[in-house]
Structure formats: structure tokens, C-alpha cells
Design a protein around this motif. Structure first.
Motif, PDB file in Angstrom:
ATOM      1  N   VAL A 147     -16.747 -33.814 -28.794  1.00 41.04           N
ATOM      2  CA  VAL A 147     -16.004 -35.062 -28.654  1.00 41.04           C
ATOM      3  C   VAL A 147     -16.446 -36.008 -29.772  1.00 41.04           C
ATOM      4  O   VAL A 147     -17.591 -36.437 -29.824  1.00 41.04           O
ATOM      5  CB  VAL A 147     -16.227 -35.694 -27.265  1.00 41.04           C
ATOM      6  CG1 VAL A 147     -15.596 -37.080 -27.197  1.00 41.04           C
ATOM      7  CG2 VAL A 147     -15.626 -34.800 -26.177  1.00 41.04           C
ATOM      8  N   CYS A 148     -15.516 -36.288 -30.674  1.00 38.83           N
ATOM      9  CA  CYS A 148     -15.832 -37.048 -31.903  1.00 38.83           C
ATOM     10  C   CYS A 148     -15.429 -38.508 -31.821  1.00 38.83           C
ATOM     11  O   CYS A 148     -15.624 -39.245 -32.795  1.00 38.83           O
ATOM     12  CB  CYS A 148     -15.133 -36.429 -33.100  1.00 38.83           C
ATOM     13  SG  CYS A 148     -15.684 -34.761 -33.434  1.00 38.83           S
ATOM     14  N   GLY A 149     -14.849 -38.925 -30.703  1.00 41.74           N
ATOM     15  CA  GLY A 149     -14.467 -40.328 -30.595  1.00 41.74           C
ATOM     16  C   GLY A 149     -13.317 -40.527 -29.637  1.00 41.74           C
ATOM     17  O   GLY A 149     -13.020 -39.654 -28.800  1.00 41.74           O
ATOM     18  N   LEU A 150     -12.661 -41.665 -29.779  1.00 41.10           N
ATOM     19  CA  LEU A 150     -11.564 -42.040 -28.881  1.00 41.10           C
ATOM     20  C   LEU A 150     -10.286 -42.283 -29.667  1.00 41.10           C
ATOM     21  O   LEU A 150     -10.313 -42.554 -30.869  1.00 41.10           O
ATOM     22  CB  LEU A 150     -11.925 -43.322 -28.116  1.00 41.10           C
ATOM     23  CG  LEU A 150     -13.207 -43.321 -27.276  1.00 41.10           C
ATOM     24  CD1 LEU A 150     -13.383 -44.681 -26.594  1.00 41.10           C
ATOM     25  CD2 LEU A 150     -13.211 -42.194 -26.247  1.00 41.10           C
ATOM     26  N   LYS A 176     -19.174 -49.288 -26.403  1.00 37.45           N
ATOM     27  CA  LYS A 176     -19.907 -49.128 -25.150  1.00 37.45           C
ATOM     28  C   LYS A 176     -20.182 -47.643 -24.872  1.00 37.45           C
ATOM     29  O   LYS A 176     -21.289 -47.254 -24.500  1.00 37.45           O
ATOM     30  CB  LYS A 176     -19.039 -49.726 -24.031  1.00 37.45           C
ATOM     31  CG  LYS A 176     -19.756 -50.070 -22.751  1.00 37.45           C
ATOM     32  CD  LYS A 176     -18.822 -50.908 -21.881  1.00 37.45           C
ATOM     33  CE  LYS A 176     -19.094 -50.663 -20.412  1.00 37.45           C
ATOM     34  NZ  LYS A 176     -18.088 -51.292 -19.533  1.00 37.45           N
ATOM     35  N   THR A 177     -19.154 -46.835 -25.103  1.00 45.95           N
ATOM     36  CA  THR A 177     -19.275 -45.390 -24.869  1.00 45.95           C
ATOM     37  C   THR A 177     -20.288 -44.770 -25.821  1.00 45.95           C
ATOM     38  O   THR A 177     -21.101 -43.927 -25.442  1.00 45.95           O
ATOM     39  CB  THR A 177     -17.900 -44.713 -25.062  1.00 45.95           C
ATOM     40  OG1 THR A 177     -16.953 -45.360 -24.226  1.00 45.95           O
ATOM     41  CG2 THR A 177     -17.951 -43.242 -24.724  1.00 45.95           C
ATOM     42  N   LYS A 178     -20.229 -45.219 -27.066  1.00 45.88           N
ATOM     43  CA  LYS A 178     -21.161 -44.728 -28.087  1.00 45.88           C
ATOM     44  C   LYS A 178     -22.601 -45.017 -27.654  1.00 45.88           C
ATOM     45  O   LYS A 178     -23.465 -44.141 -27.701  1.00 45.88           O
ATOM     46  CB  LYS A 178     -20.837 -45.433 -29.411  1.00 45.88           C
ATOM     47  CG  LYS A 178     -21.823 -45.193 -30.528  1.00 45.88           C
ATOM     48  CD  LYS A 178     -21.400 -44.045 -31.395  1.00 45.88           C
ATOM     49  CE  LYS A 178     -22.448 -43.729 -32.447  1.00 45.88           C
ATOM     50  NZ  LYS A 178     -22.418 -42.329 -32.858  1.00 45.88           N
ATOM     51  N   PHE A 182     -23.453 -41.476 -26.541  1.00 45.54           N
ATOM     52  CA  PHE A 182     -23.522 -40.760 -27.819  1.00 45.54           C
ATOM     53  C   PHE A 182     -24.442 -41.448 -28.826  1.00 45.54           C
ATOM     54  O   PHE A 182     -24.254 -41.314 -30.036  1.00 45.54           O
ATOM     55  CB  PHE A 182     -22.121 -40.619 -28.426  1.00 45.54           C
ATOM     56  CG  PHE A 182     -21.173 -39.781 -27.599  1.00 45.54           C
ATOM     57  CD1 PHE A 182     -21.213 -38.393 -27.668  1.00 45.54           C
ATOM     58  CD2 PHE A 182     -20.255 -40.374 -26.746  1.00 45.54           C
ATOM     59  CE1 PHE A 182     -20.342 -37.617 -26.911  1.00 45.54           C
ATOM     60  CE2 PHE A 182     -19.377 -39.615 -25.981  1.00 45.54           C
ATOM     61  CZ  PHE A 182     -19.419 -38.229 -26.064  1.00 45.54           C
ATOM     62  N   ALA A 183     -25.420 -42.202 -28.327  1.00 44.98           N
ATOM     63  CA  ALA A 183     -26.298 -42.958 -29.229  1.00 44.98           C
ATOM     64  C   ALA A 183     -26.994 -42.035 -30.231  1.00 44.98           C
ATOM     65  O   ALA A 183     -27.246 -42.417 -31.370  1.00 44.98           O
ATOM     66  CB  ALA A 183     -27.312 -43.756 -28.430  1.00 44.98           C
ATOM     67  N   GLU A 184     -27.274 -40.804 -29.794  1.00 45.52           N
ATOM     68  CA  GLU A 184     -27.980 -39.860 -30.673  1.00 45.52           C
ATOM     69  C   GLU A 184     -27.025 -38.841 -31.284  1.00 45.52           C
ATOM     70  O   GLU A 184     -27.454 -37.791 -31.739  1.00 45.52           O
ATOM     71  CB  GLU A 184     -29.054 -39.093 -29.873  1.00 45.52           C
ATOM     72  CG  GLU A 184     -29.925 -39.928 -28.971  1.00 45.52           C
ATOM     73  CD  GLU A 184     -30.832 -40.864 -29.758  1.00 45.52           C
ATOM     74  OE1 GLU A 184     -31.202 -40.496 -30.894  1.00 45.52           O
ATOM     75  OE2 GLU A 184     -31.130 -41.963 -29.250  1.00 45.52           O
TER      76      GLU A 184
END
Ligand code: PLP
Length: 222
Positions: A147-150, A176-178, A182-184
Motif C-alpha cells: 500500500v503506497c498511499g491514498l 494521519k494514516t502515515k 506507515f511512519a517507518e
């Protein structure tokens, strides 16, 4: 009508950090070839059969994106050809892409489509559905999707304040989701928003990827 000139005109308005998906659905391969020769490498299609036909007729270094509503029975046909699927709007669809990608021994990059417009007809996940999906064990066990983004589509309206607000909300949701999930994960970095009539607003609101058809290729003939 000079497609190459229109392509260059669009290209010139984009900041260097924003990727252009040239949406070529319903347009013939000759037109795509012309834009390709102008330097474009990313093209977007929304129907599986059309995508498969075109990939066999056009240069192999084109990066094909699937931007439409993908039916589960079409996934296996699309997977060998695509480098990014923009419109993943259900858990079930993501799970099926994972399964078929596994069979093809491939990891398929996907964007989760969020419901940001007020119109009933637009596809997409709600914020809660997104969090439930990302927090689930079954998502964490998927090995063949990344999943690379929105992605999102704003309301189809002339009210540009409304459009701007919808894009702004999607950008906030992305951030917010990042942070939360997906912070790392540096590969979670794409926010696909903006089409011919609203892409300048989308870019102002933080889009990293715009999907532009009509402004490059002209009106589609259905
Ligand atoms: C067709 C399509 C576009 C391109 O729309 P234009 O108005 O022609 O720029 C962008 N995104 C999606 C999801 C589409 O289906």
C-alpha cells in the motif's frame, strides 16, 4: 488539435515533485504513442481489456496504472501489466489482489481509494473502514500487496471551495494514516488526487500524483 502541445502545456504547470498519470482510456494507441514520444511514461487506464490490448501494442517501458473500478474477476488479467492500482476501495479487493499477485509471484503496488465526495455514486472507503483495514491481522499477513498511499476523487461540481475542502480533508487523512500506520514505511508516500478540471487545486492541497485525461488527449469518445 495538437496533443503534444497540450501535453507540454499540462506538464509545464506541474511542480517537479508531482507525478503525471496521463489518462489514456478510450483514446487510440496512436495518440498514446505521440504523448510517449513527448517524454511521458506513466499512462492510466480504467478497463482491464483495454489495458491488456494497449500494453501489447505500445513500448514496454511504459508504466501502466489502473485507475478505474477493478472487478475481482479481472484482477488476474491486469496484474502482469500494472505498476500501480489506484482504486482499491474494499478489503475484499485488496485481499484478492494479494492472492492473485502471489500466484503471479509479484508484489502489486496499490493505493486505497477514499470516499471524499458527497455524491453517492463515488466509490471509496470511509475513514473508519480504512483504519479497520490497516489495523487488521489479515492485512498484516498480506505479502503480495504494497500500500503506497491514498487516492480520492472530489465532488464533480463547479464549487471549487467544496473541492478544495475535500482535497484538504484527504491530505489530513493521509498525514494521519502515515503517522499512525506507515511512519517507518517510506514507500507509503503517494496521494493521488486531481483530474483535468481540479488538479491545480489538488496540487495546492498536497497531491503527489495527478490523473489527467481530457486536458491532454481532448474529449473522450465513448
Ligand atoms: C477518467 C479518469 C480521470 C481523468 O479524468 P479527466 O477529467 O479526463 O482528466 C482521472 N481519474 C479517474 C479515476 C478517472 O476514471
Amino acid at each position: 488539435m495538437d496533443i503534444l502541445a497540450q501535453y507540454q502545456q499540462v506538464k509545464n504547470t506541474l511542480p517537479s515533485n508531482v507525478k503525471l498519470v496521463a489518462v489514456s482510456k478510450f483514446h487510440p494507441v496512436e495518440k498514446i504513442q505521440a504523448v510517449y514520444e513527448g517524454g511521458q511514461r506513466i499512462f492510466g487506464e480504467s478497463r482491464a481489456q483495454e489495458l491488456c490490448n494497449k500494453t501489447s501494442l505500445l513500448p514496454s517501458d511504459i508504466e501502466w496504472h489502473f485507475i478505474g473500478h477493478l472487478q475481482t474477476n479481472k484482477i488476474k488479467h491486469v496484474i502482469p501489466h500494472v505498476s500501480l492500482i489506484h482504486g482499491v476501495d474494499t478489503f475484499h479487493l485488496l485481499a484478492e489482489i494479494d492472492k492473485e499477485s502471489g500466484k503471479a509471484n509479484k508484489v502489486t503496488r496499490c493505493l486505497l481509494q477514499m470516499h471524499i465526495a458527497q455524491e453517492e455514486t463515488k466509490f471509496g472507503l470511509s475513514e473508519q473502514e480504512l483504519y479497520n483495514l490497516l489495523a487488521s491481522d489479515s492485512f498484516r499477513q498480506m505479502k503480495h500487496v504494497q500500500v503506497c498511499g491514498l487516492m480520492g476523487m472530489a465532488s464533480n461540481t463547479d464549487n471549487m471551495d467544496k473541492v478544495r475542502n475535500e482535497f484538504r480533508g484527504l491530505k489530513q487523512l493521509f498525514d494521519k494514516t502515515k503517522k499512525q500506520f506507515f511512519a517507518e514505511t517510506p514507500s507509503f508516500c503517494e496521494l493521488s488526487m486531481g483530474m483535468s478540471h481540479d488538479y491545480t487545486i489538488a496540487i495546492e492541497e498536497g497531491s503527489t500524483m495527478v490523473r489527467i485525461g481530457t486536458s491532454i488527449f481532448g474529449e473522450r469518445e465513448y
